[in-house]
Design a protein around this motif. Structure first.
Motif, short mmCIF file in Angstrom:
data_model
loop_
_atom_site.label_atom_id
_atom_site.label_comp_id
_atom_site.label_asym_id
_atom_site.label_seq_id
_atom_site.Cartn_x
_atom_site.Cartn_y
_atom_site.Cartn_z
N ILE A 48 91.10 -22.99 0.45
CA ILE A 48 91.81 -21.75 -0.03
C ILE A 48 91.37 -20.47 0.28
O ILE A 48 90.00 -20.48 0.59
CB ILE A 48 92.11 -22.11 -1.51
CG1 ILE A 48 93.38 -21.04 -2.01
CG2 ILE A 48 91.10 -21.81 -2.36
CD1 ILE A 48 94.11 -21.77 -3.34
N GLY A 49 91.92 -19.39 0.37
CA GLY A 49 91.48 -18.21 0.56
C GLY A 49 91.80 -17.69 1.91
O GLY A 49 90.83 -17.52 2.87
N GLU A 50 92.93 -17.59 2.23
CA GLU A 50 93.26 -17.34 3.69
C GLU A 50 93.76 -15.80 3.87
O GLU A 50 94.51 -15.15 2.98
CB GLU A 50 94.80 -18.27 4.02
CG GLU A 50 95.00 -18.73 5.20
CD GLU A 50 93.67 -19.86 5.48
OE1 GLU A 50 92.65 -19.53 6.11
OE2 GLU A 50 93.88 -21.03 5.15
N THR A 56 97.04 -23.66 6.66
CA THR A 56 95.39 -23.30 6.54
C THR A 56 95.09 -22.65 7.88
O THR A 56 95.92 -22.80 8.85
CB THR A 56 94.57 -24.75 6.61
OG1 THR A 56 93.29 -24.22 6.39
CG2 THR A 56 94.74 -25.49 7.72
N GLY A 57 94.26 -21.69 7.90
CA GLY A 57 93.88 -20.98 9.10
C GLY A 57 94.95 -19.74 9.37
O GLY A 57 95.44 -19.22 8.25
N GLY A 58 94.80 -19.21 10.54
CA GLY A 58 95.54 -17.97 10.59
C GLY A 58 96.85 -18.15 10.48
O GLY A 58 97.67 -17.06 10.23
N VAL A 100 91.70 -13.57 3.83
CA VAL A 100 90.79 -12.47 2.91
C VAL A 100 89.70 -12.14 3.43
O VAL A 100 89.15 -11.48 2.90
CB VAL A 100 91.03 -13.13 1.41
CG1 VAL A 100 92.47 -13.26 0.77
CG2 VAL A 100 89.89 -14.42 1.46
N ASP A 101 89.14 -13.14 4.42
CA ASP A 101 87.88 -12.57 4.90
C ASP A 101 87.57 -11.32 5.44
O ASP A 101 86.51 -10.86 5.07
CB ASP A 101 87.12 -13.94 5.87
CG ASP A 101 88.15 -14.12 7.10
OD1 ASP A 101 89.20 -13.35 7.26
OD2 ASP A 101 87.47 -14.85 7.99
N TYR A 102 88.62 -10.87 6.24
CA TYR A 102 88.52 -9.44 6.67
C TYR A 102 89.00 -8.50 5.33
O TYR A 102 88.88 -7.19 5.86
CB TYR A 102 89.13 -9.35 8.06
CG TYR A 102 90.76 -9.75 7.85
CD1 TYR A 102 91.69 -9.07 7.35
CD2 TYR A 102 91.08 -11.02 8.38
CE1 TYR A 102 92.88 -9.32 7.23
CE2 TYR A 102 92.51 -11.24 8.30
CZ TYR A 102 93.44 -10.55 7.65
OH TYR A 102 94.70 -10.93 7.45
C1 GLA Z 1 91.43 -17.18 11.51
C2 GLA Z 1 90.31 -16.24 11.51
C3 GLA Z 1 89.69 -16.30 10.29
C4 GLA Z 1 90.65 -16.04 9.16
C5 GLA Z 1 91.84 -17.01 9.28
C6 GLA Z 1 92.75 -16.67 8.22
O1 GLA Z 1 91.16 -18.59 11.31
O2 GLA Z 1 89.44 -16.63 12.54
O3 GLA Z 1 88.63 -15.36 10.42
O4 GLA Z 1 90.87 -14.66 9.02
O5 GLA Z 1 92.42 -16.97 10.39
O6 GLA Z 1 92.24 -16.90 6.80
#
Ligand code: GLA
Length: 416
Positions: A58-60, A363-365, A62-64
């Motif tokens: 979880i936490g999609e 999950t993921g991008g 949000v890293d950037y």
């Molecule tokens: C891709 C990017 C990650 C992140 C995800 C979404 O995987 O590489 O840095 O931004 O998307 O959470």
């Protein structure tokens, strides 16, 4: 790259329970890459290193935004057989195109000069040099059981496998420092991805691949790249995590990801904060954002960070059975407010839930790629069968499945 799908299994009817894709062992990965190395370059490599793909619990997206995310490393890894060269030559080859060796020099590995997977394989050479590390030429043979283009960080896995290999053959001394050194190597890999490969991603994937511990989820705080290793043991809770690779096309070097990132950046500017992590009064923030799309993006980011905290608290308290609604809410937020889901992901999630999953989300991008479903132990075949059948009925391509068990981060592979 679904090399681990046995040809016999390709013929199963979609309504039958599809077999999960099994990760290669150390020996399997090492012998495949060492053989490719010998065939391509002659001789033997200095060693074989491996780095995992990841799934984000979880936490999609949000890293950037300086947020919190909670990935685990997959048992599925990319393997690199590598030998140092002191003549400044760089040669890389992939099992996907064994007859096409890319060959250049250290000076050729600069942003704008290399593309596709070569940028991931050679990029860390450039970024480590930029960071002041003394690295030079090498020969590298790459093979992987991380499904390609499935949103499971196959590109970060290549970068991280090469970075740990270069750390050892050039004596950079980062791995022996433990997590502090791994964080430095991960940062170089992010830079390789952003600047050499030109993909404007955040730092989650490389952190997971480089810094994960087996049996743990990695709570990553993207404000300062600090981490907490959170014990994550689904087995003792009688649960499993099923990854559903929709096989719908997924690409990050396209405009959608960059557009989401730009919208968040613009909203942060309007709100007078450095990142959306700093928004602590969501209603007040939404009230001053004139553009409803930008407001929806902000609502996703702020609520998603709150969900990561709740999820992590439940896991720490031994209450992982209760995280299902948070997974579901994350998916809804990504679908409605962030608009990064797609028909295949929505169907995978809805079908998994209907087949008994405690919760499910992309999950993921996004824009394709994979979903995860938290299921009862032993339910993988029935949930996978239901999803495969639903895809077939909807006229979608056949999905693939793998079991996600939290594995270790990048490192040297013992030769067998
Ligand atoms: C891709 C990017 C990650 C992140 C995800 C979404 O995987 O590489 O840095 O931004 O998307 O959470």
């Amino acid at each position: 790259m679904n090399q681990q799908t046995h040809p016999d299994k390709a013929a199963h009817r979609p309504s039958e329970a599809p077999e999960p894709q099994i990760a290669w062992t150390d020996g399997e990965g090492a012998s495949r890459t060492a053989a490719l190395f010998g065939d391509s370059f002659g001789g033997v490599p200095d060693g074989v290193w491996a780095a995992p793909g990841r799934v984000n619990l979880i936490g999609e997206h949000v890293d950037y935004n300086g947020g919190l995310c909670l990935p685990i490393a997959l048992p599925h890894r990319t393997f690199v057989a590598l030998a140092r060269r002191d003549d400044g030559v760089v040669r890389v080859v992939s099992a996907l195109a064994p007859s096409k060796v890319w060959s250049g020099t250290v000076a050729d590995v600069v942003p704008g000069s290399v593309s596709s997977w070569v940028a991931y394989a050679a990029g860390p050479l450039w970024s480590l040099t930029q960071d002041g590390f003394g690295v030079g030429g090498f020969d590298a043979a790459v093979d992987s059981c991380v499904p390609l283009g499935a949103g499971l960080s196959s590109s970060a896995a290549i970068e991280c496998a090469v970075a740990v290999a270069l750390d050892e053959v050039y004596g950079l001394g980062q791995l022996v420092l433990g997590d502090a050194g791994r964080a430095r190597l991960a940062a170089a890999c992010v830079r390789a991805e952003n600047e050499v490969a030109g993909a404007p991603t955040g730092g989650m994937d490389q952190a997971a691949s480089m810094r994960a511990l087996a049996g743990h989820a990695l709570l990553l705080d993207n404000v300062d790249a600090s981490i907490e290793q959170v014990p994550f043991d689904l087995e003792s809770a009688g649960l499993e995590l099923l990854v559903i690779d929709t096989r719908a096309e997924h690409a990050l070097v396209d405009g959608q990801y960059a557009a989401r990132r730009a919208a968040c950046h613009a909203a942060a500017g309007r709100l007078g904060v450095a990142t959306l992590r700093e928004v602590d009064d969501l209603d007040a923030a939404l009230a001053v954002l004139p553009d409803p799309v930008e407001a929806a993006r902000v609502r996703h980011v702020v609520t998603e960070i709150a969900r990561v905290r709740e999820f992590t608290d439940l896991v720490r308290a031994g209450r992982v059975r209760e995280v299902g609604p948070l997974l579901d809410a994350s998916h809804e937020s990504l679908r409605v407010d962030y608009e990064v889901s797609c028909a295949e992901l929505d169907l995978a999630v809805a079908t998994a839930r209907a087949a008994g999953a405690l919760g499910a989300r992309m999950t993921g991008g996004g824009f394709g790629g994979s979903a995860i479903a938290l299921i009862e132990a032993g339910a993988a075949a029935s949930v996978a069968g239901a999803v495969a059948a639903a895809f077939a009925s909807a006229g979608m391509g056949e999905p693939a499945f793998l079991a996600a068990v939290a594995g270790p981060g990048a490192g040297r592979v013992a030769q067998s």
